[in-house]
Design an enzyme around this catalytic site. Structure first.
Site, short mmCIF file in Angstrom:
data_model
loop_
_atom_site.label_atom_id
_atom_site.label_comp_id
_atom_site.label_asym_id
_atom_site.label_seq_id
_atom_site.Cartn_x
_atom_site.Cartn_y
_atom_site.Cartn_z
N LEU A 168 0.27 -12.50 12.86
CA LEU A 168 0.16 -11.29 13.17
C LEU A 168 1.14 -10.44 13.82
CD1 LEU A 168 -2.70 -9.71 12.74
CD2 LEU A 168 -3.04 -12.02 12.45
N TYR A 169 1.81 -10.85 14.82
CA TYR A 169 3.02 -10.43 15.24
C TYR A 169 3.95 -10.21 14.05
CZ TYR A 169 6.80 -9.56 18.49
OH TYR A 169 7.79 -8.98 19.27
N CYS A 170 4.28 -10.89 13.28
CA CYS A 170 5.03 -11.00 12.25
C CYS A 170 4.76 -9.88 11.39
CB CYS A 170 5.46 -12.09 11.27
SG CYS A 170 6.44 -13.44 12.25
N THR A 172 2.48 -7.20 11.99
CA THR A 172 2.30 -5.94 12.47
C THR A 172 4.11 -5.23 12.69
OG1 THR A 172 2.34 -7.08 14.94
CG2 THR A 172 0.37 -6.22 13.68
N LYS A 173 4.90 -6.27 12.95
CA LYS A 173 6.27 -5.69 13.30
C LYS A 173 6.97 -5.49 11.81
CE LYS A 173 7.02 -5.88 17.65
NZ LYS A 173 7.14 -4.76 18.39
#
Length: 278
Positions: A168-170, A172-173
């Site tokens: 999710l971090y990857c 969203t970024k």
């Protein structure tokens, strides 16, 4: 920290100290960026969700103007921007630093991940918040003085490749990166410039659910160095900022899209007449 206001493109046309809002500015890289901006003569506003962290930051640096807010919440975003406007006496905010973010571990083959919505907060903080804060920043400047301004979006090399432990971090970024590229095109003829920085894995509280061996070597000294390199590059006008050797090594594996190619692709999609009428 070196440099003073008046020595860079952002403050050159201002007859006052430039202003900056740093989200997630009470700890980690956000705090280091906020301190660096102070050293360049900025009036610095910081916001964060945890009052104790804000209290510690302002105790260590009384020049900060601090307010507690959760940028994942629409009401808090509106409140922060109204508070900044009140603090500046209605003068436009010059620099928005979209730094606030969270990282969660996920495994979509795991019952723990599947039994509840564990994505909403990460999407709200990492993607919706910077997009909406950028909107509010630009809205606040409409119809006012035509002074220079800037938006700095804090990204990650992981925006260019999938990491199984924190998808999710990857994601969203990666989405924020695409938004940044489009926003830069939208504002090409305006006095507002759009910047993006790709820090390496730093030894902060951000990735406390992950085992990231490379961040162990990137403690406070590296955090401060990344912050300095970031602000120096921004004030020099470098729109894509790679503030560390690890950043360069990872990001340069993925060559950026050529502007001419983006121009060509954009010819295939346009806004229909009347799209902007209610």
């Amino acid at each position: 920290m070196t440099g003073m206001a008046g020595e860079n493109w952002l403050s050159r046309e201002l007859d006052r100290p430039p202003t900056a809002l740093v989200t997630g500015g009470s700890v980690g890289l956000g705090l280091a960026l906020a301190k660096e901006l102070l050293g360049h003569g900025f009036t610095v506003f910081i916001c964060a969700r945890t009052q104790a962290d804000l209290d510690a930051a302002t105790a260590a640096e009384p020049r900060f103007h601090a307010v507690r807010a959760d940028v994942a919440k629409a009401d808090d975003r509106e409140r922060v921007m109204a508070w900044v406007a009140d603090q500046t006496g209605g003068l436009p905010l010059d620099l928005l630093v979209n730094n606030a973010a969270i990282v969660r571990a996920h495994d979509y083959a795991s019952a723990f991940t599947l039994k509840a919505d564990r994505a909403a907060d990460e999407i709200a903080i990492n993607l919706a918040a910077p997009i909406e804060l950028a909107r509010l920043f630009l809205l606040s400047r409409m119809g006012g003085e035509d002074t220079p301004g800037a938006i700095l979006n804090v990204s990650t090399p992981g925006a260019f490749f999938p990491l199984d432990a924190n998808p999710l971090y990857c994601a969203t970024k990666s989405a924020l990166h695409m938004f940044t590229l489009s926003l830069r095109r939208h504002l090409a003829d305006s006095p507002v410039r759009v910047f993006e920085v790709f820090p390496p894995a730093l030894d902060t509280r951000l990735a406390d659910q992950l085992d990231v061996p490379s961040q162990a070597a990137n403690g406070q000294e590296a955090i401060d160095a990344v912050a300095k390199a970031t602000i120096d590059a921004l004030l020099a006008g470098t729109e894509t900022i790679l503030p560390h050797e690890q950043s360069k090594a990872l990001v340069e594996l993925f060559p950026p899209l050529e502007p001419k190619l983006i121009d060509a692709l954009n010819k295939g999609v346009s806004r229909r007449a009347g799209w902007d009428r209610e």
